[in-house]
Write an enzyme that holds these catalytic residues in place. Structure first.
Site, mmCIF file in Angstrom:
data_model
loop_
_atom_site.group_PDB
_atom_site.id
_atom_site.type_symbol
_atom_site.label_atom_id
_atom_site.label_comp_id
_atom_site.label_asym_id
_atom_site.label_seq_id
_atom_site.Cartn_x
_atom_site.Cartn_y
_atom_site.Cartn_z
ATOM 1 N N GLY A 1 -34.407 63.650 42.892
ATOM 2 C CA GLY A 1 -34.448 63.044 44.226
ATOM 3 C C GLY A 1 -33.903 64.000 45.257
ATOM 4 O O GLY A 1 -33.297 63.591 46.250
ATOM 5 N N GLY B 1 -35.179 65.676 47.548
ATOM 6 C CA GLY B 1 -35.701 65.638 48.910
ATOM 7 C C GLY B 1 -35.195 64.480 49.739
ATOM 8 O O GLY B 1 -35.445 64.431 50.946
ATOM 9 N N ARG C 1 -32.142 61.753 51.322
ATOM 10 C CA ARG C 1 -30.939 61.995 52.115
ATOM 11 C C ARG C 1 -29.743 62.336 51.231
ATOM 12 O O ARG C 1 -29.034 63.309 51.481
ATOM 13 C CB ARG C 1 -30.633 60.775 52.995
ATOM 14 C CG ARG C 1 -31.616 60.583 54.144
ATOM 15 C CD ARG C 1 -31.235 59.392 55.005
ATOM 16 N NE ARG C 1 -31.395 58.151 54.280
ATOM 17 C CZ ARG C 1 -32.517 57.440 54.259
ATOM 18 N NH1 ARG C 1 -33.570 57.868 54.913
ATOM 19 N NH2 ARG C 1 -32.581 56.304 53.592
ATOM 20 N N PHE D 1 -19.927 56.584 45.326
ATOM 21 C CA PHE D 1 -19.168 57.824 45.164
ATOM 22 C C PHE D 1 -18.109 58.007 46.235
ATOM 23 O O PHE D 1 -17.336 58.963 46.186
ATOM 24 C CB PHE D 1 -20.116 59.035 45.186
ATOM 25 C CG PHE D 1 -20.922 59.193 43.936
ATOM 26 C CD1 PHE D 1 -20.352 59.698 42.778
ATOM 27 C CD2 PHE D 1 -22.257 58.853 43.916
ATOM 28 C CE1 PHE D 1 -21.085 59.853 41.622
ATOM 29 C CE2 PHE D 1 -23.020 59.006 42.761
ATOM 30 C CZ PHE D 1 -22.430 59.505 41.610
ATOM 31 N N HIS E 1 -25.415 47.551 55.137
ATOM 32 C CA HIS E 1 -26.081 48.836 54.927
ATOM 33 C C HIS E 1 -27.222 49.033 55.922
ATOM 34 O O HIS E 1 -27.648 48.109 56.611
ATOM 35 C CB HIS E 1 -26.645 48.923 53.503
ATOM 36 C CG HIS E 1 -25.612 49.191 52.456
ATOM 37 N ND1 HIS E 1 -24.807 48.192 51.944
ATOM 38 C CD2 HIS E 1 -25.247 50.336 51.831
ATOM 39 C CE1 HIS E 1 -23.991 48.717 51.036
ATOM 40 N NE2 HIS E 1 -24.239 50.010 50.956
ATOM 41 N N LYS F 1 -32.410 50.541 52.832
ATOM 42 C CA LYS F 1 -31.935 50.294 51.474
ATOM 43 C C LYS F 1 -32.854 49.287 50.793
ATOM 44 O O LYS F 1 -33.169 48.237 51.362
ATOM 45 C CB LYS F 1 -30.495 49.781 51.495
ATOM 46 C CG LYS F 1 -29.862 49.640 50.111
ATOM 47 C CD LYS F 1 -28.374 49.369 50.220
ATOM 48 C CE LYS F 1 -27.736 49.193 48.856
ATOM 49 N NZ LYS F 1 -27.936 50.362 47.978
#
EC number: 1.17.1.8
Length: 257
Positions: free
Chosen positions: A10, A12, A14, A116, A143, A147
């Protein structure tokens, strides 16, 4: 000691773009592969990576992890959408692998992190510690509107930890006299109500609400930029190579005793 070789799935997106830049700038890590949408995950495309970091989408993340394990690499997963069944399949796959793993580098590990952000991990930890002391508990996650899953993995992880702490303390369900309109009360995660907001301008935010007669505790966490997740990503990469088996939650590699 040689550098840890890292592949980003992934790359590419954000989060994937940020992760690639963070790995390239970090001491002791080497970015060896960037995989984008549609790229096959195999020993060849992972280019000898010790650790593959998955920032893809819920529809493909489990298949990616199985492919990473078959290729003999450890996996760090930031994609949400996991449940008990999918985590169980990964745990079973890890158990089936030989003690030396597929690449001769020792037993393989998978670290799935619902979040994270160090502030988010601390908020979840504080919430689990507070849960036993309050009659009521609810979670609100907020969010960006791009999403694809709701409630967020962070909110589910938070609610599950709150529910487990309440059960251990012998607390019953939060008081709630609702008889109709349950759809307005949010999702039920192990008996804890979770509300999801999707709003332009947000990144990732969570409020954990606790209440007793005459008092309220609010734990609030805000991530304003995806750069805030990168210290946790790097910590996970460095930790997973020495954590065989399945680990769920970054709190297990932080000293939060």
């Amino acid at each position: 000691m040689s550098d840890i070789k890292v592949a980003v799935l992934g790359a590419g997106g954000r989060m994937g773009t940020q992760a690639c830049a963070a790995v390239e700038a970090a001491d002791g890590l080497e970015l060896v592969a960037r995989l984008g949408r549609g790229d096959e995950v195999s020993a060849e495309t992972l280019a000898g990576a010790d650790v593959a970091v998955d920032f893809t989408v819920p529809a493909v993340t489990e298949a990616n992890v199985h492919a990473v394990l078959d290729a003999g690499a450890h996996a760090v997963v930031g994609t949400t959408g996991w449940d008990d069944a999918s985590r169980g399949r990964v745990a079973a796959h890890l158990a089936e692998l030989s003690p030396r793993g597929q690449g001769g580098t020792g037993a393989l590990g998978v670290l799935i992190a619902p979040n994270f952000g160090l502030s988010a991990v601390l908020a979840m930890t504080f919430a689990a510690k507070a849960a036993r002391y309050f009659e009521s508990a609810e979670v609100v996650e907020l969010h960006h509107p791009n999403k694809v899953d709701a409630p967020s993995g962070t909110a589910r992880h938070t609610a599950a930890a709150i529910a487990a702490a309440r059960a251990e303390a012998g607390r019953g369900p939060s008081p709630d006299a609702t008889e109709s309109g349950w759809d307005a009360r949010g999702a039920d995660v192990d008996g804890v109500r979770v509300h999801a907001v999707r709003l332009r301008g947000l990144v990732a935010h969570e409020e954990i609400l606790f209440g007793n007669e005459g008092e309220q505790l609010v734990i609030r966490q805000d991530s304003f930029d995806r750069a805030s997740f990168m210290p946790g990503v790097l910590l996970a990469i460095r930790s997973v190579v020495s954590r065989p088996g399945l680990t769920v939650g970054l709190e297990h590699v932080l000293d939060l005793s």
